[in-house]
Design a protein around this motif. Structure first.
Motif, PDB file in Angstrom:
ATOM      1  N   UNK A  55       5.689  -1.457  11.814  1.00  0.00           N
ATOM      2  CA  UNK A  55       5.606  -0.109  11.253  1.00  0.00           C
ATOM      3  C   UNK A  55       4.156   0.342  11.311  1.00  0.00           C
ATOM      4  N   UNK A  56       3.956   1.533  11.868  1.00  0.00           N
ATOM      5  CA  UNK A  56       2.595   2.065  12.030  1.00  0.00           C
ATOM      6  C   UNK A  56       2.491   3.432  11.361  1.00  0.00           C
ATOM      7  N   UNK A  57       1.335   3.701  10.790  1.00  0.00           N
ATOM      8  CA  UNK A  57       1.022   5.034  10.277  1.00  0.00           C
ATOM      9  C   UNK A  57      -0.265   5.483  10.964  1.00  0.00           C
ATOM     10  N   UNK A  58      -0.139   6.157  12.111  1.00  0.00           N
ATOM     11  CA  UNK A  58      -1.299   6.421  12.975  1.00  0.00           C
ATOM     12  C   UNK A  58      -2.341   7.360  12.384  1.00  0.00           C
ATOM     13  N   UNK A  59      -2.085   7.930  11.227  1.00  0.00           N
ATOM     14  CA  UNK A  59      -3.050   8.850  10.610  1.00  0.00           C
ATOM     15  C   UNK A  59      -4.088   8.135   9.763  1.00  0.00           C
ATOM     16  N   UNK A  60      -3.951   6.793   9.621  1.00  0.00           N
ATOM     17  CA  UNK A  60      -4.820   6.073   8.709  1.00  0.00           C
ATOM     18  C   UNK A  60      -5.460   4.859   9.371  1.00  0.00           C
ATOM     19  N   UNK A  61      -6.526   4.401   8.757  1.00  0.00           N
ATOM     20  CA  UNK A  61      -7.246   3.226   9.234  1.00  0.00           C
ATOM     21  C   UNK A  61      -6.467   1.969   8.833  1.00  0.00           C
ATOM     22  N   UNK A  62      -6.304   1.043   9.771  1.00  0.00           N
ATOM     23  CA  UNK A  62      -5.657  -0.251   9.525  1.00  0.00           C
ATOM     24  C   UNK A  62      -4.291  -0.083   8.851  1.00  0.00           C
ATOM     25  N   UNK A  63      -3.513   0.841   9.344  1.00  0.00           N
ATOM     26  CA  UNK A  63      -2.208   1.113   8.741  1.00  0.00           C
ATOM     27  C   UNK A  63      -1.108   0.621   9.663  1.00  0.00           C
ATOM     28  N   UNK A  87     -10.417  -9.271   5.941  1.00  0.00           N
ATOM     29  CA  UNK A  87     -10.322 -10.176   4.811  1.00  0.00           C
ATOM     30  C   UNK A  87      -9.460  -9.650   3.676  1.00  0.00           C
ATOM     31  N   UNK A  88      -8.972  -8.414   3.809  1.00  0.00           N
ATOM     32  CA  UNK A  88      -8.260  -7.809   2.687  1.00  0.00           C
ATOM     33  C   UNK A  88      -6.798  -7.561   3.022  1.00  0.00           C
ATOM     34  N   UNK A  89      -6.217  -8.465   3.798  1.00  0.00           N
ATOM     35  CA  UNK A  89      -4.818  -8.296   4.203  1.00  0.00           C
ATOM     36  C   UNK A  89      -3.895  -8.159   2.997  1.00  0.00           C
ATOM     37  N   UNK A  90      -4.181  -8.920   1.934  1.00  0.00           N
ATOM     38  CA  UNK A  90      -3.275  -8.922   0.791  1.00  0.00           C
ATOM     39  C   UNK A  90      -3.209  -7.569   0.111  1.00  0.00           C
ATOM     40  N   UNK A  91      -4.246  -6.747   0.269  1.00  0.00           N
ATOM     41  CA  UNK A  91      -4.249  -5.436  -0.366  1.00  0.00           C
ATOM     42  C   UNK A  91      -3.554  -4.401   0.497  1.00  0.00           C
ATOM     43  N   UNK A  92      -3.150  -4.775   1.697  1.00  0.00           N
ATOM     44  CA  UNK A  92      -2.607  -3.805   2.638  1.00  0.00           C
ATOM     45  C   UNK A  92      -1.083  -3.775   2.636  1.00  0.00           C
ATOM     46  N   UNK A  93      -0.454  -4.569   1.804  1.00  0.00           N
ATOM     47  CA  UNK A  93       1.003  -4.555   1.758  1.00  0.00           C
ATOM     48  C   UNK A  93       1.497  -3.164   1.379  1.00  0.00           C
ATOM     49  N   UNK A  94       2.569  -2.758   2.017  1.00  0.00           N
ATOM     50  CA  UNK A  94       3.151  -1.444   1.757  1.00  0.00           C
ATOM     51  C   UNK A  94       4.534  -1.658   1.148  1.00  0.00           C
ATOM     52  N   UNK A  95       4.588  -1.598  -0.173  1.00  0.00           N
ATOM     53  CA  UNK A  95       5.821  -1.889  -0.894  1.00  0.00           C
ATOM     54  C   UNK A  95       6.925  -0.908  -0.528  1.00  0.00           C
ATOM     55  N   UNK A  96       6.576   0.359  -0.356  1.00  0.00           N
ATOM     56  CA  UNK A  96       7.579   1.376  -0.053  1.00  0.00           C
ATOM     57  C   UNK A  96       8.249   1.094   1.294  1.00  0.00           C
ATOM     58  N   UNK A  97       7.446   0.789   2.299  1.00  0.00           N
ATOM     59  CA  UNK A  97       7.984   0.513   3.630  1.00  0.00           C
ATOM     60  C   UNK A  97       8.795  -0.778   3.620  1.00  0.00           C
ATOM     61  N   UNK A 159      -2.322  18.998  14.594  1.00  0.00           N
ATOM     62  CA  UNK A 159      -1.232  18.429  13.806  1.00  0.00           C
ATOM     63  C   UNK A 159      -1.390  16.925  13.627  1.00  0.00           C
ATOM     64  N   UNK A 160      -0.942  16.444  12.474  1.00  0.00           N
ATOM     65  CA  UNK A 160      -0.994  15.016  12.141  1.00  0.00           C
ATOM     66  C   UNK A 160      -2.419  14.479  12.291  1.00  0.00           C
ATOM     67  N   UNK A 161      -3.341  15.219  11.729  1.00  0.00           N
ATOM     68  CA  UNK A 161      -4.768  14.888  11.841  1.00  0.00           C
ATOM     69  C   UNK A 161      -5.051  13.506  11.257  1.00  0.00           C
ATOM     70  N   UNK A 162      -5.903  12.743  11.933  1.00  0.00           N
ATOM     71  CA  UNK A 162      -6.296  11.429  11.439  1.00  0.00           C
ATOM     72  C   UNK A 162      -7.178  11.612  10.204  1.00  0.00           C
ATOM     73  N   UNK A 163      -6.844  10.907   9.119  1.00  0.00           N
ATOM     74  CA  UNK A 163      -7.542  11.091   7.848  1.00  0.00           C
ATOM     75  C   UNK A 163      -8.842  10.298   7.750  1.00  0.00           C
ATOM     76  N   UNK A 164      -9.055   9.364   8.660  1.00  0.00           N
ATOM     77  CA  UNK A 164     -10.307   8.573   8.729  1.00  0.00           C
ATOM     78  C   UNK A 164     -10.517   7.682   7.507  1.00  0.00           C
ATOM     79  N   UNK A 165      -9.474   7.423   6.747  1.00  0.00           N
ATOM     80  CA  UNK A 165      -9.558   6.525   5.599  1.00  0.00           C
ATOM     81  C   UNK A 165      -8.298   5.670   5.581  1.00  0.00           C
ATOM     82  N   UNK A 166      -8.271   4.684   4.688  1.00  0.00           N
ATOM     83  CA  UNK A 166      -7.055   3.899   4.494  1.00  0.00           C
ATOM     84  C   UNK A 166      -6.087   4.700   3.630  1.00  0.00           C
ATOM     85  N   UNK A 167      -4.826   4.305   3.638  1.00  0.00           N
ATOM     86  CA  UNK A 167      -3.824   5.014   2.846  1.00  0.00           C
ATOM     87  C   UNK A 167      -4.192   4.994   1.363  1.00  0.00           C
TER      88      UNK A 167
END
Length: 504
Positions: A55-63, A87-97, A159-167
């Motif tokens: 699952x990818x969210x192309x509008x965000x960094x490391x998503x 080093x922060x993989x554990x913080x990147x979990x996406x519970x909703x997805x 359209x679907x502009x890249x936000x340049x930040x993490x979710x």
């Protein structure tokens, strides 16, 4: 199973019914927005391997999130595959997805069987989830483009502009991104795995669409850790509506994730389960009335606001019941007044347009002061003024509740901003959506094309927003969705979507 499935779902504005919509005794006026979330589900081919879902969210960094699906005849287990991105993989979990995939595939297992599901997962899945720009603040992008905040400027952002930040770091605008995301993703998976049929899904209140609704409500509640009112998911599925919530008891058997695999999802989520007692009544804004939205860059903690109001209601039952009854009356009056305007347009569209042109050049306090208009126009002007007055009544009652509960439902700065907007010619009314606070405002403005007007109401409002100093106000480009709720899309027909999905 099709190669590619695309589903979009709209955002929402709870124009009337904040707090009350939590109680099934009351209804809310929910307007779906033209801003949409998109889920694109496609076979991955040989890119990932069998049973792997990316699952990818192309509008965000490391998503990007990767999952492995284990199947047996009794259950589905979706396990997250760690991504080597830092080093922060554990913080990147996406519970909703994660929960959307876990439980939608579990439902598919019940309906289709393990052999069918294994076959459909043999090439793995690639899923892209993206949202229209309005779901996220575009202040930084406008500043980088040296553009002033306006709807015209927003139209110049790709359209679907890249936000340049993490979710986790993005500034949301309160349109209900999580509900729209869950609804589009769950619906796309149900269609992709043939749990529901495209023909049935197209029907407004079909069994298949209601199954998608019930599943999305369940996943959204589980991800949030509580059973909410569900108006945001309902708007994402069905579009603008008068919404009355379901009894939370219907989902209680599924809210303990430790026992989820011992429960039949289909038995509980099926539309034939009479415990799903929500009500959705058709609603839409009358013609030549435009919904305008603005993001207010201050922010509020919605759960905290709700918690304080409900505590006040519990501690002051008589006072709260009287006020909630008054608020509900204003809410229902507003909904009826808007419906009357739609009926009047159907009766005499020419007189209706003349009335809109007339009030577009006058402040609401002046609408009833001109005796020279025709009787048919006068009747319409009175109907528009009723809508104006009912929006003001809703605001006054909500402010009173905020004062009694010591909660900033319509803070003083928001009151000043709304008053300045409603004072403008051609502005019918407005308010703070949902639970209120410092997040956003909504307005209803006249939107009749008329070259004789020196300035359209929309432009007057934007001038107020640009010159208001107490809050940082930025417009959104969204209006009411004319496409109603969730819908099946073609990848090539949505400007910028294909390029975003395949963005590297």
């Amino acid at each position: 199973m099709p190669g590619t499935t695309v589903v979009s779902s709209p955002g929402k504005v709870l124009a009337a019914g904040g707090y009350l919509v939590l109680d099934p005794s009351y209804s809310g006026v929910v307007i779906s927005t033209s801003s949409r979330f998109y889920a694109v589900v496609q076979d991955a081919g040989s890119a990932y391997g069998a049973n792997v879902v990316v699952v990818r969210s192309p509008q965000f960094v490391q998503a990007e999130w990767r999952y492995f699906v284990r199947l047996d005849r009794a259950r589905v287990v979706v396990e997250e595959i760690p991504c080597n991105v830092g080093a922060h993989d554990s913080t990147r979990a996406n519970k909703f997805v994660h929960l959307a995939i876990q439980h939608t595939l579990s439902l598919a297992l019940e309906v289709r069987g393990v052999e069918s599901l294994e076959k459909d997962l043999v090439n793995g899945l690639d899923i892209a989830i993206v949202g229209d720009n309005d779901f996220y603040s575009q202040r930084a992008k406008l500043a980088s483009m040296k553009l002033t905040p306006s709807t015209a400027s927003l139209s110049r952002i790709p359209p679907f502009c890249h936000c340049r930040v993490s979710i986790s770091d993005v500034h949301k605008t309160g349109l209900g991104s999580s509900a729209a995301l869950i609804t589009s993703l769950v619906s796309a998976l149900l269609l992709h795995f043939s749990v529901v049929s495209p023909a049935e899904f197209l029907e407004d209140l079909s069994v298949d669409r209601r199954l998608a609704h019930n599943t999305a409500q369940f996943v959204h509640c589980l991800a949030q850790g509580k059973v909410g009112s569900g108006f945001d998911v309902s708007a994402a599925v069905f579009g603008s509506q008068l919404y009355t919530r379901f009894d939370p008891v219907v989902l209680q058997p599924l809210m303990n994730d430790e026992i989820i695999h011992t429960q039949s999802l289909l038995t509980i989520l099926s539309p034939s389960n009479k415990a799903w007692n929500y009500r959705v009544e058709p609603f839409k804004l009358p013609p030549l009335i435009r919904l305008m939205l603005a993001d207010v860059d201050a922010g509020s903690d919605t759960p905290s606001l709700v918690g304080q109001v409900l505590k006040w209601r519990q501690q002051n039952p008589s006072e709260a019941t009287a006020l909630w009854t008054a608020i509900n009356n204003s809410n229902q009056n507003l909904a009826k007044a808007l419906a009357i305007l739609s009926d009047l347009h159907s009766e005499d569209p020419i007189a209706y347009e003349l009335a809109v042109r007339y009030i577009s050049s006058l402040q609401p306090v002046q609408w009833l002061a001109n005796p020279s208009i025709s009787p048919s126009e006068e009747r319409l002007v009175h109907a528009f003024y009723d809508v104006h007055q009912f929006t003001q009544d809703v605001r006054a009652n909500m402010r009173e509740m905020g004062q009694l509960a010591n909660v900033p439902i319509e803070p003083p700065e928001q009151t000043s901003l709304l008053d300045a907007c409603v004072y403008q010619a051609g502005v019918i009314g407005g308010g703070v959506p949902g639970a209120g606070g410092y997040d956003a405002i909504w307005l209803l403005v006249c939107d009749a094309p008329d070259s004789s007007l020196q300035q359209q109401p929309v432009h007057r409002v934007e001038r107020v927003w640009n010159t208001f100093t107490s809050l940082d106000v930025s417009p959104l480009s969204a209006s009411e969705s004319i496409a109603k709720g969730a819908r099946i899309e073609q990848l090539e027909n949505i400007p910028g979507l294909k390029e975003t999905v395949f963005r590297q």
